[in-house]
Design an enzyme around this catalytic site. Structure first.
Site, short mmCIF file in Angstrom:
data_model
loop_
_atom_site.label_atom_id
_atom_site.label_comp_id
_atom_site.label_asym_id
_atom_site.label_seq_id
_atom_site.Cartn_x
_atom_site.Cartn_y
_atom_site.Cartn_z
N MET A 136 34.06 3.03 2.41
CA MET A 136 34.80 3.22 1.16
C MET A 136 36.22 2.65 1.19
SD MET A 136 32.37 4.42 -0.61
CE MET A 136 33.15 4.94 -2.13
N ARG A 137 36.45 1.69 2.07
CA ARG A 137 37.75 1.00 2.11
C ARG A 137 37.54 -0.45 1.74
NH1 ARG A 137 41.86 4.81 2.74
NH2 ARG A 137 41.05 6.46 4.04
N ASN A 158 27.79 -5.84 1.69
CA ASN A 158 28.14 -4.51 1.18
C ASN A 158 27.06 -4.03 0.23
OD1 ASN A 158 29.86 -2.23 0.59
ND2 ASN A 158 30.32 -3.21 -1.38
N HIS A 160 26.58 -1.71 -3.18
CA HIS A 160 27.38 -1.12 -4.25
C HIS A 160 26.46 -0.34 -5.19
CE1 HIS A 160 30.70 -0.55 -6.93
NE2 HIS A 160 29.89 -0.87 -7.92
C1 GAR Z 1 26.07 4.79 -1.44
O1 GAR Z 1 25.66 5.20 -2.71
C2 GAR Z 1 26.72 3.41 -1.51
O2 GAR Z 1 26.15 2.58 -2.48
C3 GAR Z 1 28.14 3.78 -1.88
O3 GAR Z 1 28.42 4.95 -1.14
C4 GAR Z 1 27.21 5.67 -0.91
C5 GAR Z 1 27.10 5.91 0.57
O4 GAR Z 1 26.02 6.75 0.86
N1 GAR Z 1 29.05 2.72 -1.55
C6 GAR Z 1 30.12 2.42 -2.26
O5 GAR Z 1 30.42 3.03 -3.28
C7 GAR Z 1 30.94 1.26 -1.73
N2 GAR Z 1 32.02 0.98 -2.59
P1 GAR Z 1 25.52 6.91 2.38
O6 GAR Z 1 26.74 7.22 3.23
O7 GAR Z 1 24.59 8.09 2.31
O8 GAR Z 1 24.85 5.63 2.78
#
Ligand code: GAR
Length: 241
Positions: A136-137, A158, A160
């Site tokens: 998330m960075r 990545n 998204h």
């Molecule tokens: C997921 O939904 C991913 O798409 C999102 O964080 C979640 C992580 O879930 N990523 C973002 O928003 C990136 N900007 P997880 O830790 O259970 O894989």
């Protein structure tokens, strides 16, 4: 069997995408091995998932670094030796255009300090592909240029939680829900200098019913993410992208 690619992963949280990729590696449904999992957040479940699979783990605590820079200020000696603010400023497309010069510099400097700590660990591994699995960075050009060293060849992926180019940023499913979309989705893309702007590798969609809550959307989306990410990694392994 095809040659396996070496993958390095970065996470921030629960790591269900990481788990899907670990499982795909272990059951040989993709030609990949995960060599490490790094996190910007100590104590998250994703790190336990990696340890359980005998994957190297490490943490660079971004909140601690940013907090300490806020309290003590940033000295020239805190910055990486090869950090060049003007160069990073000219390349980056991350900082809000309404931010002051000082705010933008603080943002880029603190991220580069943290990124250097990741790089000091990461660059010791021989990695074909870097996978952000719920990291998330944002990554600044300082980091990206040290990984994407071959012109035109992207090496950082990545996932998204939205159908890019709609709803970039930190809350893809939340934005999809608030907008009243009838179709949601997830996207795997390469990282470039912008936020969620790099070339798209794959996408999956799901239908949103009128009765669906945000939680329902997240659940439907994650199931699609767990299918999509291993497929995109295999595409890379097959050199199809
Ligand atoms: C997921 O939904 C991913 O798409 C999102 O964080 C979640 C992580 O879930 N990523 C973002 O928003 C990136 N900007 P997880 O830790 O259970 O894989």
């Amino acid at each position: 069997m095809a040659k396996k690619i070496n993958v390095g992963t970065l996470i921030s949280g629960g790591g269900t995408n990481l788990q899907a990729i670990i499982d795909a590696c272990l059951n040989n449904s993709i030609d990949a091995n995960i060599l490490f999992t790094g996190s910007d957040n100590p104590g998250v479940k994703g790190l336990d998932r990696a340890k359980k699979a005998n994957i190297d783990t490490f943490v660079v605590d971004y909140s601690q670094i940013i907090g300490s820079c806020k309290n003590k200020g940033i000295k020239e000696t805190d910055l990486p030796e090869d950090f060049n603010l003007d160069e990073i400023q000219s390349k980056q497309q991350l900082v809000d255009t309404t931010a002051s010069k000082e705010q933008a510099a603080f943002f880029l400097k603190t991220r580069a300090i943290a990124e250097r700590k990741f790089l000091d660990i990461i660059l010791a591994y021989d990695i074909d592909l870097f996978v952000l699995a719920g990291f998330m960075r944002v990554l600044t050009p300082y980091f990206i240029d040290k990984i994407n060293t071959e012109p035109g060849k992207y090496k950082i992926m990545n996932i998204h939680p939205a159908l890019l180019p709609s709803f970039p940023g930190t809350d893809g499913y939340g934005d999809t829900f608030s907008y009243g979309c009838k179709i949601g989705g997830c996207t795997v893309h390469f990282i470039d200098y912008g936020e969620d702007t790099g070339p798209i590798i794959g996408q999956k969609t799901f239908e949103i019913e009128d009765t669906d809550t945000l939680d329902d959307i997240k659940k439907k989306g994650l199931v699609k993410e767990w299918e999509l990410y291993p497929q995109c990694i295999q595409k890379f392994a097959d050199s199809l992208i």
